[in-house]
Structures are given as C-alpha cells and as structure tokens.
Write a protein that holds these residues in place. Sequence first.
Motif, PDB file in Angstrom:
ATOM      1  N   ASP A  73      58.679  55.100  51.674  1.00 33.31           N
ATOM      2  CA  ASP A  73      57.511  55.335  51.143  1.00 33.31           C
ATOM      3  C   ASP A  73      57.637  56.673  50.400  1.00 33.31           C
ATOM      4  O   ASP A  73      58.357  57.472  50.452  1.00 33.31           O
ATOM      5  N   SER A  74      56.191  57.017  49.944  1.00 31.56           N
ATOM      6  CA  SER A  74      56.508  58.312  49.102  1.00 31.56           C
ATOM      7  C   SER A  74      56.112  59.545  49.869  1.00 31.56           C
ATOM      8  O   SER A  74      56.553  60.567  49.583  1.00 31.56           O
ATOM      9  N   VAL A  75      55.562  59.197  51.162  1.00 35.79           N
ATOM     10  CA  VAL A  75      55.272  60.346  52.188  1.00 35.79           C
ATOM     11  C   VAL A  75      55.835  59.707  53.552  1.00 35.79           C
ATOM     12  O   VAL A  75      55.772  58.627  53.967  1.00 35.79           O
ATOM     13  N   PRO A  76      56.345  60.824  54.382  1.00 32.50           N
ATOM     14  CA  PRO A  76      56.944  60.497  55.681  1.00 32.50           C
ATOM     15  C   PRO A  76      55.708  60.077  56.674  1.00 32.50           C
ATOM     16  O   PRO A  76      54.715  60.345  56.432  1.00 32.50           O
ATOM     17  N   LEU A  77      56.200  59.707  57.691  1.00 31.28           N
ATOM     18  CA  LEU A  77      55.369  59.406  58.922  1.00 31.28           C
ATOM     19  C   LEU A  77      54.881  60.855  59.365  1.00 31.28           C
ATOM     20  O   LEU A  77      55.339  61.791  59.361  1.00 31.28           O
ATOM     21  N   PRO A  78      53.583  60.652  60.067  1.00 22.33           N
ATOM     22  CA  PRO A  78      53.058  61.917  60.800  1.00 22.33           C
ATOM     23  C   PRO A  78      53.940  62.264  61.863  1.00 22.33           C
ATOM     24  O   PRO A  78      54.742  61.497  62.342  1.00 22.33           O
ATOM     25  N   GLN A  79      53.758  63.758  61.960  1.00 20.45           N
ATOM     26  CA  GLN A  79      54.591  64.545  62.739  1.00 20.45           C
ATOM     27  C   GLN A  79      54.708  63.802  64.297  1.00 20.45           C
ATOM     28  O   GLN A  79      55.902  63.698  64.998  1.00 20.45           O
ATOM     29  N   HIS A  80      53.747  63.256  64.718  1.00 21.57           N
ATOM     30  CA  HIS A  80      53.668  62.886  66.045  1.00 21.57           C
ATOM     31  C   HIS A  80      54.172  61.545  66.270  1.00 21.57           C
ATOM     32  O   HIS A  80      54.757  61.334  67.371  1.00 21.57           O
ATOM     33  N   ILE A  81      54.420  60.702  65.377  1.00 18.19           N
ATOM     34  CA  ILE A  81      55.278  59.824  65.222  1.00 18.19           C
ATOM     35  C   ILE A  81      56.794  59.952  65.187  1.00 18.19           C
ATOM     36  O   ILE A  81      57.658  59.471  65.921  1.00 18.19           O
ATOM     37  N   LEU A  82      57.208  60.873  64.334  1.00 19.42           N
ATOM     38  CA  LEU A  82      58.617  61.266  64.332  1.00 19.42           C
ATOM     39  C   LEU A  82      59.061  61.690  65.393  1.00 19.42           C
ATOM     40  O   LEU A  82      60.353  61.890  65.846  1.00 19.42           O
ATOM     41  N   GLU A  83      58.152  62.560  66.277  1.00 25.47           N
ATOM     42  CA  GLU A  83      58.618  63.347  67.226  1.00 25.47           C
ATOM     43  C   GLU A  83      58.408  62.621  68.613  1.00 25.47           C
ATOM     44  O   GLU A  83      58.970  63.251  69.741  1.00 25.47           O
ATOM     45  N   ALA A  84      58.138  61.009  68.595  1.00 22.42           N
ATOM     46  CA  ALA A  84      57.746  60.269  69.798  1.00 22.42           C
ATOM     47  C   ALA A  84      59.626  60.031  70.512  1.00 22.42           C
ATOM     48  O   ALA A  84      60.150  59.888  69.748  1.00 22.42           O
ATOM     49  N   SER A  85      59.492  60.447  71.860  1.00 24.97           N
ATOM     50  CA  SER A  85      60.815  60.476  72.368  1.00 24.97           C
ATOM     51  C   SER A  85      61.397  59.089  72.296  1.00 24.97           C
ATOM     52  O   SER A  85      62.552  59.111  72.411  1.00 24.97           O
ATOM     53  N   PHE A  86      60.713  58.100  72.437  1.00 27.28           N
ATOM     54  CA  PHE A  86      61.299  56.633  72.371  1.00 27.28           C
ATOM     55  C   PHE A  86      61.599  56.122  71.005  1.00 27.28           C
ATOM     56  O   PHE A  86      61.822  54.918  70.700  1.00 27.28           O
ATOM     57  N   LEU A  87      61.482  56.692  70.094  1.00 26.65           N
ATOM     58  CA  LEU A  87      61.699  56.361  68.478  1.00 26.65           C
ATOM     59  C   LEU A  87      62.716  56.979  67.789  1.00 26.65           C
ATOM     60  O   LEU A  87      62.948  58.202  67.798  1.00 26.65           O
ATOM     61  N   THR A  88      63.669  56.373  67.287  1.00 19.56           N
ATOM     62  CA  THR A  88      64.372  56.676  66.216  1.00 19.56           C
ATOM     63  C   THR A  88      64.182  56.301  64.800  1.00 19.56           C
ATOM     64  O   THR A  88      63.773  55.124  64.576  1.00 19.56           O
ATOM     65  N   THR A  89      64.015  57.245  64.056  1.00 19.83           N
ATOM     66  CA  THR A  89      63.371  57.104  62.622  1.00 19.83           C
ATOM     67  C   THR A  89      64.371  57.297  61.350  1.00 19.83           C
ATOM     68  O   THR A  89      65.271  58.293  61.530  1.00 19.83           O
ATOM     69  N   LYS A  90      64.138  56.580  60.242  1.00 24.59           N
ATOM     70  CA  LYS A  90      64.851  56.707  59.179  1.00 24.59           C
ATOM     71  C   LYS A  90      63.828  56.787  57.908  1.00 24.59           C
ATOM     72  O   LYS A  90      62.949  56.154  57.911  1.00 24.59           O
ATOM     73  N   TYR A  91      63.804  57.769  57.093  1.00 28.88           N
ATOM     74  CA  TYR A  91      63.090  57.651  55.891  1.00 28.88           C
ATOM     75  C   TYR A  91      63.536  58.003  54.592  1.00 28.88           C
ATOM     76  O   TYR A  91      64.415  58.632  54.298  1.00 28.88           O
ATOM     77  N   ILE A  92      63.051  56.929  53.607  1.00 26.78           N
ATOM     78  CA  ILE A  92      63.469  56.962  52.347  1.00 26.78           C
ATOM     79  C   ILE A  92      62.523  57.125  51.290  1.00 26.78           C
ATOM     80  O   ILE A  92      61.385  56.460  51.414  1.00 26.78           O
TER      81      ILE A  92
END
Length: 374
Positions: free
Chosen positions: A67-86
């Motif tokens: 996407d053009s903008v990353p996910l909100p901070q509370h999603i990126l910092e969720a302990s059960f998630l591993t994220t990758k942003y393009i």
Amino acid sequence: MEQSQPRPSSSSGGKPQDSGVLSREDFDGGPVSIDEVDTGLFLGNLTAATHMETLRSFKITHILTLDSVPLPQHILEASFLTTKYIQIADMPREDILQHLEGCVDFITTALAQQGNVLVHCYFGVSRSSSTVIAYMMKRHNLDFLPAFELVKAKRRFVQPNAGFVSQLKLFRRMGCKIDPNCQRYKIHRLRLAGEQMRKAKILPQSFHSVVRPDPDITRENPEPIVFRCRQCRRVLASKSHVLEHKPRDRPPQEEVTSSKVDQPQEQIDNPSGTRVLEQLAERIRQSSLGSPSHEGAPKYCRSILFVEPIAWMHRIMLNTQGRLYCPKCEQKLGNFSWINACRCPCGETMTPAFYLIPSKVELSKAVQNVQTTV
C-alpha cells in the motif's frame, strides 16, 4: 520508510490536531473483506488488516501490506503479529516485480511456521492479488492464467492492473525469481530507468546498475565474443550486452504513432542506398558467422545493434539523449535516448534505445582471434 503515528484523541470534543503526517487512520477501507485462497493464506482489504476481531477470528499471525501507507501503529506493535510492508501504488508503471520474490518468501516462511498470513492492499484487488498470484505460480508450478483463475475462484473481484500482469508473466518466465541476465528483465529495468530520466533528467542512483561495466577493462573471465570499434578496434560491448530482436517488416507509414520515434542517422542521410547495403551486409554476416551452432538458432536482426547502456558511453547518466562516440578514437558510433523510441530499419522499436551503427563496429571472436565486420 515512514511509519504511521497514533491518531490524537478527540474524546474532549475538540478536533484532532493535524500533524502533517499521512497516517493510515486517516482512511476508511470500507467493510471487512477477506477470503482464504490457499490453506492458511488469506487475501483481503485494509479493513480486514486493521480489525483486531477479524485478525483473531482467522488466527492471523503474519500480515503482508502492499500500500501507499503502512498499517496503524497499534497493529504493527501487536505481539501476535509479524508484519512486512511494501510501499507501492496501484499503477501499471509501478515496479512490483522487484518485490515479488521477497513477498513470496515471506508467505512461504509464514506458512512453514504453521501460521496464517493475510496479504492485503487497500481493496484487495490489484496489488495484493498480484503477490498472491506470484506465490501460487511458484507454489503450484503454474503459469499466470491458471494461477490467476485459481485466485479469482476464491476471491471473485481480484484484478491486477495491466502493468502488474505483464510483470507477473515475466516473473514466471524467469522461473519465479529475478534473473538479471534475462533480456526481458533488462528491458523492463531500462524502461523504469527511462521513466525516471523523463521526470528527473538525471539517472537516480537506484538505477545505476542498469549501466553495465566497460568490457574493455580487464576482468578475470572476459566474454569471448565482443564488438570492437572498426576504426581503432577498442572493445565496446560484449555479446551479452546486445538486446536481440527479430526482424519484421516496416509498418506502413499511416500506422506509425504520433509519438516521437528516432531513426538512425545513416538512414536519413542515405535512404536510397540503405537497403542495398543492409542486404549485402546480411549476406556477409551469414557467410562469416554461419556454423553448425548457428544453423538452428533464430535469425536476429543486425541492421541496428541495440545494446545496454555501458560505462564508456559519455554522460548518459546526465542527459536524456545524445550521440555515442568511441572513447578512444572519438568516431561516432551511434545514438541513445532514454525517453524516445528508436526504430530499426526492420520496423522494430526499442525504448529506451542505445544503439551502435553496424558499419562502425566489428565482431571479434577472441578465442579464435577472428574479426568479422558486422
């Protein structure tokens, strides 16, 4: 890479302060939309990726965002998630190809860890679906169309834009990985570089790799077949630098588009004698280069030698177009243009175009120490 910031609270009744930072909370992606394309692999929209109940309900452990903008901070910092942003826009000229290998690896790793991965963009239609199609092509050894139909059967409104479709087909042609020696990939990168030159009038550093090293500089394993300046015999290009094209008939004049197309100067200066010289040169080439190894090979056009940009070409990183001169004897060898197409006498066009005039160079088979005028 810019990270989104938490949205200021408006519980007091006042309006949130405008920090000037574009953040994902400023958008509304519509209702949750998510579909399971393959076991553990989900394709969805922005709302699905930002809705905690949905993520927990589908046991999502990994999120891949295009996407053009990353996910909100509370999603990126969720302990059960591993994220990758393009960071990428949904435009046909965007280079999604450079990201596909890494995205496929991210999905593969997530599934190998028994996780569930959600791939999403804004609507889950083009960018994210392109990535999932790339994964399906590699995972199930499929060509583009069967992989596309398989994904579409699970999520009916997926539709990569036309540019992404072309890049997905190239990804498959290269074996679902980046092959820097693939000619179509070289042309793809050159076209992207040309777009940047059109905008900035200078070649960005991220595209400097499209300019190949000077083959005249001694290397450990030099290529055995090279093109030399016919006048001073300075090495100009290796065989691998040539962008081959098959000859085709010149299109009728009325079919030529209104966009600017350059013709080699030799054609303009001497149009009446060009055809005769071309036919004679072709006979010489066929007789001199003819061998058992060439008999079954496709007959490539040699009326014009389209090549990759090479380091000896003066100021090509600073000019959108110009002439090419031998760096040793300064004889004119050809022309280049990052922004305009060049038409070969056979009718084929190339954009961007870096070409050598065949009468100015000679083919050298260094192993046999044989030189042949091209």
